[in-house]
Design a protein around this motif. Structure first.
Motif, mmCIF file in Angstrom:
data_model
loop_
_atom_site.group_PDB
_atom_site.id
_atom_site.type_symbol
_atom_site.label_atom_id
_atom_site.label_comp_id
_atom_site.label_asym_id
_atom_site.label_seq_id
_atom_site.Cartn_x
_atom_site.Cartn_y
_atom_site.Cartn_z
ATOM 1 N N ASP A 271 -50.901 59.258 9.190
ATOM 2 C CA ASP A 271 -49.927 59.576 8.009
ATOM 3 C C ASP A 271 -50.620 59.645 6.757
ATOM 4 N N TYR A 272 -51.677 58.835 6.411
ATOM 5 C CA TYR A 272 -52.681 59.280 5.365
ATOM 6 C C TYR A 272 -53.114 60.532 5.335
ATOM 7 N N VAL A 273 -53.530 61.206 6.498
ATOM 8 C CA VAL A 273 -54.082 62.514 6.411
ATOM 9 C C VAL A 273 -52.963 63.519 6.085
ATOM 10 N N LYS A 274 -51.836 63.345 6.863
ATOM 11 C CA LYS A 274 -50.437 64.223 6.544
ATOM 12 C C LYS A 274 -50.098 64.022 5.233
ATOM 13 N N GLU A 275 -50.079 62.912 4.590
ATOM 14 C CA GLU A 275 -49.622 62.659 3.388
ATOM 15 C C GLU A 275 -50.430 63.665 2.199
ATOM 16 N N MET A 276 -51.825 63.450 2.487
ATOM 17 C CA MET A 276 -52.733 64.142 1.410
ATOM 18 C C MET A 276 -52.577 65.612 1.795
ATOM 19 N N TYR A 277 -52.636 66.225 2.987
ATOM 20 C CA TYR A 277 -52.630 67.512 3.261
ATOM 21 C C TYR A 277 -51.121 68.225 2.868
ATOM 22 N N GLY A 278 -50.238 67.259 2.978
ATOM 23 C CA GLY A 278 -48.905 67.827 2.753
ATOM 24 C C GLY A 278 -48.538 68.150 1.339
ATOM 25 N N ARG A 279 -49.470 67.975 0.493
ATOM 26 C CA ARG A 279 -49.422 68.391 -0.784
ATOM 27 C C ARG A 279 -49.229 69.905 -0.950
ATOM 28 N N LEU A 280 -50.065 70.527 -0.156
ATOM 29 C CA LEU A 280 -50.200 72.018 -0.130
ATOM 30 C C LEU A 280 -49.743 72.593 1.119
ATOM 31 N N PHE A 281 -49.799 71.938 2.141
ATOM 32 C CA PHE A 281 -49.719 72.716 3.583
ATOM 33 C C PHE A 281 -48.524 72.038 4.336
ATOM 34 N N THR A 282 -47.787 72.747 4.880
ATOM 35 C CA THR A 282 -46.711 72.345 5.977
ATOM 36 C C THR A 282 -47.387 72.038 7.462
ATOM 37 N N VAL A 283 -47.003 70.910 7.810
ATOM 38 C CA VAL A 283 -47.408 70.321 9.415
ATOM 39 C C VAL A 283 -46.303 71.335 10.271
ATOM 40 N N VAL A 284 -47.184 72.214 10.958
ATOM 41 C CA VAL A 284 -46.592 73.207 11.935
ATOM 42 C C VAL A 284 -46.278 72.254 13.292
ATOM 43 N N ASP A 285 -47.280 71.532 13.576
ATOM 44 C CA ASP A 285 -47.611 70.842 14.888
ATOM 45 C C ASP A 285 -48.388 69.720 14.918
ATOM 46 N N GLU A 286 -48.096 68.686 15.635
ATOM 47 C CA GLU A 286 -48.873 67.581 15.817
ATOM 48 C C GLU A 286 -49.033 67.088 17.189
ATOM 49 N N ARG A 287 -50.112 66.935 17.558
ATOM 50 C CA ARG A 287 -50.248 66.281 19.037
ATOM 51 C C ARG A 287 -51.162 65.006 19.233
ATOM 52 N N ALA A 288 -51.247 64.289 20.253
ATOM 53 C CA ALA A 288 -51.959 63.178 20.391
ATOM 54 C C ALA A 288 -52.635 63.193 21.714
ATOM 55 N N LYS A 289 -53.748 62.637 21.818
ATOM 56 C CA LYS A 289 -54.325 62.256 23.042
ATOM 57 C C LYS A 289 -55.199 60.700 23.023
ATOM 58 N N GLY A 290 -54.616 59.980 23.773
ATOM 59 C CA GLY A 290 -55.159 58.661 23.632
ATOM 60 C C GLY A 290 -54.787 58.012 22.293
ATOM 61 N N GLU A 291 -55.679 57.765 21.801
ATOM 62 C CA GLU A 291 -55.646 57.088 20.230
ATOM 63 C C GLU A 291 -56.014 58.317 18.958
ATOM 64 N N TRP A 292 -56.318 59.448 19.476
ATOM 65 C CA TRP A 292 -56.637 60.369 18.569
ATOM 66 C C TRP A 292 -55.518 61.495 18.122
ATOM 67 N N CYS A 293 -55.372 61.739 17.074
ATOM 68 C CA CYS A 293 -54.297 62.763 16.818
ATOM 69 C C CYS A 293 -55.014 64.164 15.953
ATOM 70 N N ALA A 294 -54.334 65.345 16.231
ATOM 71 C CA ALA A 294 -54.581 66.556 15.763
ATOM 72 C C ALA A 294 -53.553 67.164 15.051
ATOM 73 N N LEU A 295 -53.823 68.123 14.007
ATOM 74 C CA LEU A 295 -52.571 68.640 13.316
ATOM 75 C C LEU A 295 -52.941 70.027 13.114
ATOM 76 N N GLU A 296 -51.902 70.745 13.200
ATOM 77 C CA GLU A 296 -51.951 72.342 12.877
ATOM 78 C C GLU A 296 -51.150 72.433 11.457
ATOM 79 N N LEU A 297 -51.865 72.637 10.382
ATOM 80 C CA LEU A 297 -51.210 73.241 9.128
ATOM 81 C C LEU A 297 -51.462 74.696 8.780
#
Length: 302
Positions: A271-297
């Motif tokens: 959420d911390y990363v999404k909030e920061m990048y959300g200022r200028l980017f749209t989150v198109v997709d989000e996925r997770a494996k184990g405890e790790w997350c990745a975002l497509e912006l």
């Protein structure tokens, strides 16, 4: 070359967080968790030799590796982080040394070809028969092989994108696996940057053995400082805190419609990363494996 092996004693509840801190400062893909409960909880074993228990301890062990000259600064960083934790076990740290060549030889024996939807990532010292595109890889001291969840999610995104004719930036490239895979998938040119000269040397070698050195620019530097112009696609598989610190740098190398793939994000910092990048980017997709997350912006058009 000798490397320092750091072993931290913790408990099962805190092991992933401790591993996250080690990922911040240790060699990439070199952090492992040894939890003896994982042995006992394995339903596929009806017999376990005593030898299987040898790497383990009553506490959960988290191991990481760093260059010997970095040991003191790594320990200082870890002690500062561990001071903020409660109920995380003893958090005792022991330091040993391992021979780099012997370590790499042992690790190479376990690195087998990895098959994704469109690519087979094959160790340089092995061969593979397939109809898919093959990326030969020599990772040196494990600077990214595709085995780690954070890298595999980036590869999944790369295979879903239309990379034909695109300019790609791989920030913190390690072995070069993401930038070079993008070239195999049709990108016109890729710039790869890493602050570690050893990683840059390995990435250049990997570009050469795959015949991609004419389409790849690989530089040592403070992430985006060595890049020029803007890019159609940016890959940054780092950590949440580094990604946050790179926000302005990444913004400086994108244009309207640029796709940015962020990975290496521990789940509790997503959420911390999404909030920061959300200022200028749209989150198109989000996925997770184990405890790790990745975002497509995607950079919003202005």
């Amino acid at each position: 070359m000798l490397y320092s092996e750091l072993t931290v004693r913790t408990n099962r509840q805190s092991a992933e967080l401790v591993a996250y801190f080690l990922e911040e400062v240790c060699l990439p893909d070199g952090v492992s968790i040894y939890d003896i409960n994982d042995l006992y909880d394995n339903p596929s074993w009806d017999y376990m030799d005593d030898v299987a228990e040898r790497p383990y301890d009553k506490e959960v062990l988290v191991k990481g590796y760093c260059n010997t000259e970095d040991t003191d600064s790594v320990l200082d960083f870890l002690r500062q982080k561990f001071a903020t934790l409660e109920g995380a076990g003893s958090l005792d740290i022991t330091v040993g040394t391992v021979d780099g060549e012997a370590w790499v030889a042992t690790w190479q024996a376990t690195f087998k070809p990895i098959e994704t939807e469109k690519i087979v990532i094959c160790p340089e010292w092995q061969t593979v028969t397939t109809d898919k595109k093959v990326l030969l890889l020599d990772t040196g001291v494990a600077f990214g092989t595709g085995q780690h969840e954070t890298t595999s999610m980036c590869l999944e995104y790369a295979e879903q994108l239309d990379l034909g004719g695109k300019r790609v930036l791989d920030v913190g490239c390690g072995s070069g696996i993401l930038g070079l895979s993008a070239l195999l998938l049709g990108a016109e040119h890729a710039e790869l940057v890493d602050i570690d000269q050893q990683a840059v040397d390995i990435a250049r070698h990997n570009a050469e053995i795959n015949g991609l050195d004419g389409k790849a620019t690989i530089e040592q530097g403070n992430l985006t400082e060595k890049t020029s112009g803007t890019f159609d696609v940016v890959f940054a598989n780092l950590t949440a805190d580094i990604l946050a610190g790179l926000f302005e740098d990444i913004v400086s190398v994108v244009h309207d419609g640029t796709v940015v793939i962020l990975s290496g994000i521990i789940d509790f910092k997503a959420d911390y990363v999404k909030e920061m990048y959300g200022r200028l980017f749209t989150v198109v997709d989000e996925r997770a494996k184990g405890e790790w997350c990745a975002l497509e912006l995607v950079l919003r058009r202005h």
